[in-house]
Write a protein that holds these residues in place. Structure first.
Motif, PDB file in Angstrom:
ATOM      1  N   TYR A  52      -5.916  -3.718   5.355  1.00 23.94           N
ATOM      2  CA  TYR A  52      -6.978  -4.666   5.648  1.00 23.94           C
ATOM      3  C   TYR A  52      -6.582  -6.052   5.145  1.00 23.94           C
ATOM      4  N   SER A  53      -7.015  -7.070   5.852  1.00 22.46           N
ATOM      5  CA  SER A  53      -6.693  -8.440   5.453  1.00 22.46           C
ATOM      6  C   SER A  53      -7.368  -8.808   4.136  1.00 22.46           C
ATOM      7  N   LEU A  54      -8.551  -8.273   3.921  1.00 16.96           N
ATOM      8  CA  LEU A  54      -9.280  -8.530   2.683  1.00 16.96           C
ATOM      9  C   LEU A  54      -9.455  -7.233   1.925  1.00 16.96           C
ATOM     10  N   ASN A  55      -9.375  -7.297   0.623  1.00 20.98           N
ATOM     11  CA  ASN A  55      -9.640  -6.158  -0.249  1.00 20.98           C
ATOM     12  C   ASN A  55      -8.631  -5.032  -0.118  1.00 20.98           C
ATOM     13  N   GLY A  56      -7.404  -5.368   0.366  1.00 22.62           N
ATOM     14  CA  GLY A  56      -6.319  -4.405   0.366  1.00 22.62           C
ATOM     15  C   GLY A  56      -6.638  -3.102   1.046  1.00 22.62           C
ATOM     16  N   GLY A  57      -6.159  -2.014   0.479  1.00 19.21           N
ATOM     17  CA  GLY A  57      -6.356  -0.700   1.071  1.00 19.21           C
ATOM     18  C   GLY A  57      -5.345  -0.480   2.170  1.00 19.21           C
ATOM     19  N   ALA A  58      -4.347   0.369   1.949  1.00 19.02           N
ATOM     20  CA  ALA A  58      -3.298   0.592   2.935  1.00 19.02           C
ATOM     21  C   ALA A  58      -3.201   2.069   3.297  1.00 19.02           C
ATOM     22  N   VAL A  59      -2.750   2.311   4.510  1.00 22.56           N
ATOM     23  CA  VAL A  59      -2.451   3.674   4.957  1.00 22.56           C
ATOM     24  C   VAL A  59      -1.020   3.706   5.456  1.00 22.56           C
ATOM     25  N   TYR A  60      -0.363   4.840   5.281  1.00 24.31           N
ATOM     26  CA  TYR A  60       1.033   4.990   5.672  1.00 24.31           C
ATOM     27  C   TYR A  60       1.225   6.300   6.417  1.00 24.31           C
ATOM     28  N   ASP A  62       3.215   9.661   7.015  1.00 18.49           N
ATOM     29  CA  ASP A  62       3.863  10.524   6.038  1.00 18.49           C
ATOM     30  C   ASP A  62       5.362  10.286   5.948  1.00 18.49           C
ATOM     31  N   SER A  63       5.975   9.894   7.056  1.00 22.57           N
ATOM     32  CA  SER A  63       7.431   9.745   7.093  1.00 22.57           C
ATOM     33  C   SER A  63       7.932   8.563   6.260  1.00 22.57           C
ATOM     34  N   VAL A  64       7.031   7.623   5.929  1.00 25.17           N
ATOM     35  CA  VAL A  64       7.475   6.431   5.196  1.00 25.17           C
ATOM     36  C   VAL A  64       6.772   6.263   3.854  1.00 25.17           C
ATOM     37  N   ARG A  65       5.778   7.105   3.573  1.00 27.48           N
ATOM     38  CA  ARG A  65       5.017   6.936   2.340  1.00 27.48           C
ATOM     39  C   ARG A  65       5.954   7.064   1.138  1.00 27.48           C
ATOM     40  N   GLY A  66       5.818   6.111   0.219  1.00 22.60           N
ATOM     41  CA  GLY A  66       6.681   6.086  -0.963  1.00 22.60           C
ATOM     42  C   GLY A  66       7.950   5.268  -0.769  1.00 22.60           C
ATOM     43  N   ARG A  67       8.277   4.913   0.471  1.00 23.70           N
ATOM     44  CA  ARG A  67       9.476   4.114   0.753  1.00 23.70           C
ATOM     45  C   ARG A  67       9.129   2.740   1.324  1.00 23.70           C
ATOM     46  N   PHE A  68       8.033   2.638   2.062  1.00 20.81           N
ATOM     47  CA  PHE A  68       7.622   1.377   2.695  1.00 20.81           C
ATOM     48  C   PHE A  68       6.365   0.838   2.025  1.00 20.81           C
ATOM     49  N   ILE A  69       6.252  -0.478   1.981  1.00 20.33           N
ATOM     50  CA  ILE A  69       5.042  -1.134   1.470  1.00 20.33           C
ATOM     51  C   ILE A  69       4.640  -2.238   2.440  1.00 20.33           C
ATOM     52  N   ILE A  70       3.365  -2.248   2.822  1.00 17.30           N
ATOM     53  CA  ILE A  70       2.829  -3.305   3.674  1.00 17.30           C
ATOM     54  C   ILE A  70       1.972  -4.227   2.827  1.00 17.30           C
TER      55      ILE A  70
END
Length: 127
Positions: A52-60, A62-70
């Motif tokens: 989300y543009s405000l207040n963060g909160g990200a979803v990933y 499964d194939s990239v969780r722990g390796r990618f950050i948005i």
């Protein structure tokens, strides 16, 4: 209207890192959800990460969780995707996307709900 332009793609070896950027121009205040998708030849476009543009909160995915950050840099009006420990299966064209709505979390990785798209940046990971 909103325009998105990706940069930062390239070719790397497995285990290396890349940082993708997506510059936002136009009515950026209209954006509430941003995401990164990727597509390989012969495959459907798949969601990688969204936030989300405000207040963060990200979803990933499964194939990239722990390796990618948005992340979204509001000062620079850019959407960042930091990719570490890259694997050959991460190869593909990466697209940033934006939506005016604050999307429910179970829809954030669905390409059909995004209105604005960039032109894509190629990422190639060799073994």
């Amino acid at each position: 209207q909103v325009q998105l332009v990706e940069s930062g793609g390239g070719s790397v070896q497995a285990g290396e890192s890349l940082r993708l950027s997506c510059a936002i121009s136009g009515n950026s205040y209209d954006i509430n959800t941003v995401a990164w998708f990727r597509q390989s030849p012969g495959k459907e476009r798949e969601g990688v990460a969204a936030t989300y543009s405000l207040n963060g909160g990200a979803v990933y995915d499964d194939s990239v969780r722990g390796r990618f950050i948005i992340a979204q840099d509001h000062g620079e009006d850019t959407i960042i995707l930091r990719m570490t420990n890259l694997k050959p299966e991460d190869t593909g064209m990466y697209y940033c996307a934006a939506a005016s709505r604050r999307l429910p979390t179970d829809r954030m990785l669905s390409p059909g709900v995004y209105r604005y798209w960039g032109q894509g940046a190629q990422v190639t990971v060799s073994s």
